[in-house]
Scaffold this motif. Sequence first.
Motif, PDB file in Angstrom:
ATOM      1  N   UNK A  13       0.717  -1.139   0.010  1.00 34.37           N
ATOM      2  CA  UNK A  13      -0.052  -0.104   0.009  1.00 34.37           C
ATOM      3  C   UNK A  13       0.890   1.046   0.059  1.00 34.37           C
ATOM      4  N   UNK A  14       2.294   1.091   0.255  1.00 34.57           N
ATOM      5  CA  UNK A  14       3.114   2.351   0.253  1.00 34.57           C
ATOM      6  C   UNK A  14       4.030   2.239  -0.840  1.00 34.57           C
ATOM      7  N   UNK A  15       3.750   1.377  -1.844  1.00 34.53           N
ATOM      8  CA  UNK A  15       4.628   1.486  -3.164  1.00 34.53           C
ATOM      9  C   UNK A  15       4.352   2.586  -4.074  1.00 34.53           C
ATOM     10  N   UNK A  16       5.219   2.945  -4.942  1.00 31.75           N
ATOM     11  CA  UNK A  16       5.045   3.927  -5.878  1.00 31.75           C
ATOM     12  C   UNK A  16       5.612   3.631  -7.263  1.00 31.75           C
ATOM     13  N   UNK A  17       5.599   4.430  -8.302  1.00 30.88           N
ATOM     14  CA  UNK A  17       6.042   4.083  -9.498  1.00 30.88           C
ATOM     15  C   UNK A  17       7.621   4.464  -9.667  1.00 30.88           C
ATOM     16  N   UNK A  62      12.218  10.482   1.441  1.00 32.05           N
ATOM     17  CA  UNK A  62      11.281  10.555   2.687  1.00 32.05           C
ATOM     18  C   UNK A  62      10.068  11.317   1.877  1.00 32.05           C
ATOM     19  N   UNK A  63       8.980  10.810   2.266  1.00 26.64           N
ATOM     20  CA  UNK A  63       7.582  11.495   2.046  1.00 26.64           C
ATOM     21  C   UNK A  63       6.683  11.507   3.103  1.00 26.64           C
ATOM     22  N   UNK A  64       5.552  12.252   3.210  1.00 25.83           N
ATOM     23  CA  UNK A  64       4.514  12.058   4.232  1.00 25.83           C
ATOM     24  C   UNK A  64       3.893  10.763   4.438  1.00 25.83           C
ATOM     25  N   UNK A  65       3.173  10.343   5.357  1.00 29.28           N
ATOM     26  CA  UNK A  65       2.332   9.145   5.285  1.00 29.28           C
ATOM     27  C   UNK A  65       0.994   9.330   4.178  1.00 29.28           C
ATOM     28  N   UNK A  96      20.704  17.012   2.792  1.00 30.39           N
ATOM     29  CA  UNK A  96      19.742  16.567   1.770  1.00 30.39           C
ATOM     30  C   UNK A  96      20.215  17.196   0.451  1.00 30.39           C
ATOM     31  N   UNK A  97      19.816  16.577  -0.819  1.00 31.31           N
ATOM     32  CA  UNK A  97      20.204  17.100  -2.167  1.00 31.31           C
ATOM     33  C   UNK A  97      18.984  17.536  -2.857  1.00 31.31           C
ATOM     34  N   UNK A  98      17.825  17.115  -2.596  1.00 32.49           N
ATOM     35  CA  UNK A  98      16.868  17.348  -3.511  1.00 32.49           C
ATOM     36  C   UNK A  98      15.360  17.674  -2.886  1.00 32.49           C
ATOM     37  N   UNK A  99      14.465  18.449  -3.332  1.00 28.45           N
ATOM     38  CA  UNK A  99      13.286  18.443  -2.866  1.00 28.45           C
ATOM     39  C   UNK A  99      12.425  18.517  -4.054  1.00 28.45           C
ATOM     40  N   UNK A 100      11.348  17.877  -3.843  1.00 28.23           N
ATOM     41  CA  UNK A 100      10.146  17.975  -4.975  1.00 28.23           C
ATOM     42  C   UNK A 100       8.630  17.876  -4.525  1.00 28.23           C
ATOM     43  N   UNK A 101       8.218  18.932  -5.025  1.00 25.25           N
ATOM     44  CA  UNK A 101       6.856  19.122  -4.419  1.00 25.25           C
ATOM     45  C   UNK A 101       5.594  18.934  -5.734  1.00 25.25           C
ATOM     46  N   UNK A 102       6.339  18.088  -6.859  1.00 24.67           N
ATOM     47  CA  UNK A 102       5.321  17.852  -7.987  1.00 24.67           C
ATOM     48  C   UNK A 102       4.981  16.409  -7.565  1.00 24.67           C
ATOM     49  N   UNK A 103       3.470  16.448  -7.128  1.00 26.61           N
ATOM     50  CA  UNK A 103       3.007  15.092  -6.584  1.00 26.61           C
ATOM     51  C   UNK A 103       2.743  14.031  -7.568  1.00 26.61           C
ATOM     52  N   UNK A 104       2.948  14.547  -8.944  1.00 28.58           N
ATOM     53  CA  UNK A 104       2.762  13.571 -10.000  1.00 28.58           C
ATOM     54  C   UNK A 104       3.782  12.589 -10.195  1.00 28.58           C
ATOM     55  N   UNK A 105       5.155  12.972  -9.549  1.00 25.93           N
ATOM     56  CA  UNK A 105       6.317  11.897  -9.436  1.00 25.93           C
ATOM     57  C   UNK A 105       5.779  10.716  -8.750  1.00 25.93           C
ATOM     58  N   UNK A 109       4.684  15.243  -1.867  1.00 25.10           N
ATOM     59  CA  UNK A 109       6.196  15.882  -1.989  1.00 25.10           C
ATOM     60  C   UNK A 109       7.204  14.959  -1.331  1.00 25.10           C
ATOM     61  N   UNK A 110       8.275  14.905  -1.785  1.00 25.65           N
ATOM     62  CA  UNK A 110       9.411  14.185  -0.958  1.00 25.65           C
ATOM     63  C   UNK A 110      10.700  14.797  -1.217  1.00 25.65           C
ATOM     64  N   UNK A 111      11.800  14.388  -0.353  1.00 24.48           N
ATOM     65  CA  UNK A 111      12.987  14.680  -0.417  1.00 24.48           C
ATOM     66  C   UNK A 111      14.186  13.560  -0.533  1.00 24.48           C
TER      67      UNK A 111
END
Length: 350
Positions: A13-17, A62-65, A96-105, A109-111
Amino acid sequence: MGQSLDVIPVRAEESFPIHRLARYLEGKVVRAEGTPSVGQFAGGHANLTYLLTYPGVELVLRRPPLGPVAPGSHDMSREYRVLSRLHRAFSPAPEAFLFCDDVAVMGAPFLVMERKTGVVIRNVVPAMFGSGEDRVANRKLSEVVVDTLADLHSVDPASCDLADLGRPDGFLGRQVEGWITRWEAAQHEPNPLADDLADWIRTRLPKSPAPTIIHNDWRLDNMAVDPVDPGRCTAVYDWDMCTRGDPLADLGTVMGVWYEADEMPATLNPMPTSVPGFMSRAEAIERYAEKSGADLRDFNWYLVFGTWKLGVVLQQIFIRWHRGQTHDERFASMGAGAHRLFELAAARRW
């Protein structure tokens, strides 16, 4: 994060593409080339943390729950800002190297940050440190929690470009009101004791000392120590609530789960405080005062607030399970754990 023993296959349930993420990271993070293998760090109860293994580098994402999150919590942009700078002045902080706020990825959001390794202690002392029977190792484990916190509080924010982090004026009052709001939003049944504690905390707000950088979720299982020397911290994790504010709020959080021999631990028991040689809570508070020079005459308020606040954290985790926002069965007992922490906060109140 910690050693590879902490890493499990990604929960369904916590997987992603993965391929979409890999395409996004390539060219943005050094040595993030091709498609990584992905594992999940098993220990956390809130933010989701993954290990990305490439041929030339290991990275942590890391990303939010899953599900709705409380305002101001699980803030990946805050964590990125802190960790892209704090490592310059506080070596246990990962870079930390990168932050992304594009939820399509990947859906949130994640770092992405470096992996700092070490031994993470949860609940029991591992065999490499004597399985809880080595008084010297146990003492070192208790000391490293306090000493590393004092080290963090001694960092000059300007030395790592964090002088404008947060809003330290009025910090403690906002914390109290924010946590009361979170408690009210997370209730699933009446709890007069927790409500009474909230009123006690609100009406007895102490005057804060000078602000410092604070972690806001300090405890032993958010740290890693050297496999050879349990008295040396190699990493500190989970910086999404870091800010500048009252350092005694940090101390109150960790003392909230620093159980004495006559106290029954709640579900959240991240430190083996009952093993021989581990400092008592009073000894730990005294050591912090010696290391930091802090005036702790009002510390009972911080202890009660820290204990009550951790009860709210457990209730927030439980309510996500109760509402079906997660099916992780580890969370089913968190409601009872929250109630136990509220009882403990009341017992510790002077």
